[in-house]
Design a protein around this motif. Sequence first.
Motif, PDB file in Angstrom:
ATOM      1  N   VAL A  91       0.841  -1.198   0.000  1.00 11.57           N
ATOM      2  CA  VAL A  91       0.000   0.000   0.000  1.00 11.57           C
ATOM      3  C   VAL A  91       0.875   1.247   0.000  1.00 11.57           C
ATOM      4  N   ARG A  92       1.954   1.211   0.780  1.00 10.48           N
ATOM      5  CA  ARG A  92       2.873   2.351   0.816  1.00 10.48           C
ATOM      6  C   ARG A  92       3.515   2.578  -0.553  1.00 10.48           C
ATOM      7  N   THR A 103       4.078   6.267   3.516  1.00 12.73           N
ATOM      8  CA  THR A 103       3.827   5.930   4.908  1.00 12.73           C
ATOM      9  C   THR A 103       5.127   6.007   5.694  1.00 12.73           C
ATOM     10  N   GLY A 104       5.065   6.643   6.852  1.00 10.80           N
ATOM     11  CA  GLY A 104       6.241   6.743   7.695  1.00 10.80           C
ATOM     12  C   GLY A 104       7.105   7.945   7.380  1.00 10.80           C
ATOM     13  N   SER A 105       6.711   8.776   6.409  1.00 10.70           N
ATOM     14  CA  SER A 105       7.509   9.952   6.085  1.00 10.70           C
ATOM     15  C   SER A 105       7.339  11.006   7.160  1.00 10.70           C
ATOM     16  N   VAL A 175      -3.751   8.977   7.164  1.00 12.88           N
ATOM     17  CA  VAL A 175      -3.304  10.024   8.082  1.00 12.88           C
ATOM     18  C   VAL A 175      -3.138  11.301   7.270  1.00 12.88           C
ATOM     19  N   LEU A 176      -3.749  12.378   7.735  1.00 10.43           N
ATOM     20  CA  LEU A 176      -3.655  13.654   7.033  1.00 10.43           C
ATOM     21  C   LEU A 176      -2.522  14.473   7.639  1.00 10.43           C
ATOM     22  N   VAL A 182      -1.739  10.387   3.809  1.00  8.28           N
ATOM     23  CA  VAL A 182      -0.852   9.229   3.882  1.00  8.28           C
ATOM     24  C   VAL A 182      -1.714   7.979   4.039  1.00  8.28           C
ATOM     25  N   THR A 183      -1.743   7.115   3.045  1.00 12.91           N
ATOM     26  CA  THR A 183      -2.480   5.858   3.167  1.00 12.91           C
ATOM     27  C   THR A 183      -1.632   4.881   3.968  1.00 12.91           C
ATOM     28  N   THR A 184      -2.190   4.369   5.066  1.00 12.25           N
ATOM     29  CA  THR A 184      -1.413   3.524   5.971  1.00 12.25           C
ATOM     30  C   THR A 184      -1.886   2.083   6.023  1.00 12.25           C
ATOM     31  N   GLY A 185      -2.987   1.767   5.379  1.00 13.56           N
ATOM     32  CA  GLY A 185      -3.469   0.392   5.382  1.00 13.56           C
ATOM     33  C   GLY A 185      -4.823   0.302   4.723  1.00 13.56           C
TER      34      GLY A 185
END
Length: 282
Positions: A91-92, A103-105, A175-176, A182-185
């Motif tokens: 997904v990331r 994701t994670g940035s 996550v905005l 940010v798509t996380t899952g």
Amino acid sequence: MSELSRQPRILLVGPSVEVVRAAGAAGFGVWSLWDARRCPDARLAVVSERLLLADFADEAGLADATGAAAEAGLCVNPPGAVRLLADKEAVRRVGEVNGLVATGSSGAVGGARFRVDTLSVHGMHHTVGITVETPYGVLYPAPVTAGVAAALRSAVASLLDLAGYQYGPACTSVVLTARGPVTTGCRTVVAEEPVAGLVRVAAGRDVVGDAFGALAGRDVVPVRARGFAVAIAVGGLLGERVRELPYVREVVGGYAVVGAESVDLVVELAGFIRELAGSGVC
């Protein structure tokens, strides 16, 4: 799921008995795929046309089970689409290809956390609801601007498009951040509690029944909230106590759901329940 116009059968992964019954009410024969490491509800075999068991940690065994379902004509999504969406790392990577924030940035930690539930039919991704995690519970609909809502919908639709997901429900965590969504899952499941309860209270809709009805060929009717609802985690005797409160609309799945016409009022009502939980009164 089988081809909609010919064979009304559907494969559900790890479903509850209630979800299988909803699919059956829409006219589907249900094949249920269950994790062999867990004991299924005894009723699941009764309400399902077939109950398949596979170790979800065993990729080869899981592939065999889904392959059997595909041979029976229950799968209309491209091979690997559901598997890709279930892989957080994939997904990331898909998000990066689409120009989304990885994701994670930097900036992702501490951003507002949303869940976007969708229903895809013929490759069109219809938004069922956008919820947001708050200090007082899960809130629906998320009180965001039209621009933010559009950005969240676009991020999720792009993810589903790039995965090749054509049919079925999905819930995507986003996550905005200041740099974008940010798509996380992502999980390809029908909206479960507490989201289903939130939509029932705020919009008067049965999202589970609606999903299977649309997949059975009925028109997709947009979900429009008439107010706001918040789900507060409750447990044990506290759940039974708050059930008697006049402003609690439902207690389901370990959550108390309250509804009101405004965000301010629904937050105030949620605060009363949190005070009870914090006081240890049960």
